[in-house]
Design an enzyme around this catalytic site. Structure first.
Site, PDB file in Angstrom:
ATOM      1  N   ASP A 230      -2.792   2.383  -6.128  1.00 25.62           N
ATOM      2  CA  ASP A 230      -1.712   2.430  -5.145  1.00 25.62           C
ATOM      3  C   ASP A 230      -1.647   1.238  -4.202  1.00 25.62           C
ATOM      4  O   ASP A 230      -0.953   1.286  -3.196  1.00 25.62           O
ATOM      5  CB  ASP A 230      -1.809   3.714  -4.324  1.00 25.62           C
ATOM      6  N   GLU A 231      -2.352   0.159  -4.513  1.00 30.75           N
ATOM      7  CA  GLU A 231      -2.237  -1.016  -3.650  1.00 30.75           C
ATOM      8  C   GLU A 231      -2.520  -2.287  -4.422  1.00 30.75           C
ATOM      9  O   GLU A 231      -3.246  -2.289  -5.420  1.00 30.75           O
ATOM     10  CB  GLU A 231      -3.157  -0.915  -2.436  1.00 30.75           C
TER      11      GLU A 231
ATOM     12  N   ASP B 200       0.856  -1.183   0.000  1.00 34.93           N
ATOM     13  CA  ASP B 200       0.000   0.000   0.000  1.00 34.93           C
ATOM     14  C   ASP B 200       0.893   1.234   0.000  1.00 34.93           C
ATOM     15  O   ASP B 200       1.679   1.434   0.940  1.00 34.93           O
ATOM     16  CB  ASP B 200      -0.900  -0.012   1.241  1.00 34.93           C
TER      17      ASP B 200
END
Length: 370
Positions: free
Chosen positions: A108-109, A13
């Site tokens: 983003d993860e 993350d």
């Protein structure tokens, strides 16, 4: 405790992704509270904020004007999704250097199954360190990683020691880790569910363990099974590298209320163009388009049009949206938000399917997993 085959799962993350990119590219923002999304006196919402802004209680999805009230000295920045997507692609490329079993959740993860990996490393912790190192070298950004034997624990672990954290939850450590976990951190526990649990006297994982599966299912229906299993460290979901996207959309909160068709149509057209740019890049056509409208009094409606044939033609889709928009305009009500969503995908994106591999290990081999 989970008796399913042991896997090595990493959840990566990125830390305050959009805000960190802005601080990277604009040195004058470093060390300052940065809010990405909206403006101090607009109806926009916060997309994310830097860690310097978080002590003021600012968080994603908060109204921008509320964020300004809490931190007048914050620097508000308009987001640049094209730039964020480019950075995200570079990060995803790093993941695929490590394993093909990558399940992106957002820009983003992502989850990674590194039970077997291209580096040949037996230690998932070592792999996670290597991933964080490569991301830092390539992008200048920090990532937090959670390492465990299932997705539930890996995701919680990635948020445990932010920013720039690395938390490992081994099978041996899991029971104690879960017992101390606040109930709001459990998968599927939102605001209302958390309130229900607190009414039941359930504040932590330790409290949750005292409830039978039968009672949890009676109260929470299907989710009761998940709560029961997760409290015992059980999560049999595999990392699925072929997660099928069900829909794609964009919406915008307007700087001021509008009610005329001529004012709304250009906004809807722009939102549609943003969606189509992603769909066409993936060679995806759609059969369903949805217009979302939120009125001045926060009442919200959606209007769906299903086409006879899949298409990525802007004019065809805009015509369908235009018909719905004419009806909205005829109501004479002021509108504060417009959104466009597409679904029922056909083409390159609809053939996704399959499941990740299952890896069996002996108890002795578990010692080498982490």
């Amino acid at each position: 405790m989970d008796t399913s085959p042991i896997r090595k799962i990493i959840h990566i993350d990125m830390d305050a992704f959009y805000a960190s990119i802005e601080q990277r590219d604009r040195p004058e923002l470093r060390g300052k509270p940065v809010v990405v999304g909206g403006s101090p006196h607009s109806r926009g919402v916060v997309a994310t904020c830097s860690y310097e802004a978080r002590p003021f209680g600012i968080h994603s999805a908060m109204a921008s004007h509320e964020a300004y009230k809490r931190c007048p000295q914050a620097v508000f920045v308009r987001g640049n999704m094209q730039k964020y997507r480019e950075v995200s692609k570079g990060i995803m490329d790093i993941f695929y250097e490590i394993t093909d079993l990558v399940e992106p959740l957002s820009l983003d993860e992502a989850y990674l199954d590194v039970t077997e990996n291209k580096l040949g490393y037996p230690s998932a912790t070592y792999v996670a360190r290597e991933i964080k190192k490569r991301i830092k070298e390539k992008t200048g950004l920090n990532a937090s990683a959670g390492v465990s034997y299932n997705k539930f624990l890996a995701k919680i672990a990635s948020d445990y020691d932010k920013p720039d954290g690395l938390t490992v939850v081994t099978p041996e450590k899991a029971p104690a880790f879960i017992r101390e976990l606040p109930i709001g951190d459990f998968r599927g526990v939102g605001k209302s569910t958390k309130e229900k649990f607190l009414e039941m006297g359930v504040h932590t994982g330790s409290d949750l363990l005292s409830w039978s599966e039968e009672d949890l299912v009676r109260i929470f229906h299907k989710r009761g099974h998940t709560f029961y299993n997760n409290s015992r460290g059980i999560d049999e979901r595999e990392v699925n590298p072929y997660r099928e996207r069900k829909s794609m959309g964009r919406e915008t909160t307007l700087p001021h209320n509008i009610s005329e068709y001529e004012d709304m149509l250009p906004i809807v057209k722009d939102l549609l163009q943003q969606v189509l740019s992603r769909l066409q890049a993936d060679r995806i056509r759609v059969k369903c388009v949805v217009l979302k409208v939120k009125f001045y009094d926060f009442k919200q409606i959606t209007r769906r049009t299903t086409l006879d044939d899949p298409t990525d033609d802007q004019e065809v889709l805009l015509a369908a949206l235009g018909e719905q928009l004419e009806h909205i305009a005829s109501l004479g009500r002021e509108v504060r938000l417009l959104g466009v969503t597409t679904s029922d995908f056909h083409g390159a994106g609809d053939a996704a399917g399959g499941r990740g591999k299952v890896y069996k290990t002996t108890r002795y081999e578990q010692l080498r997993l982490f």
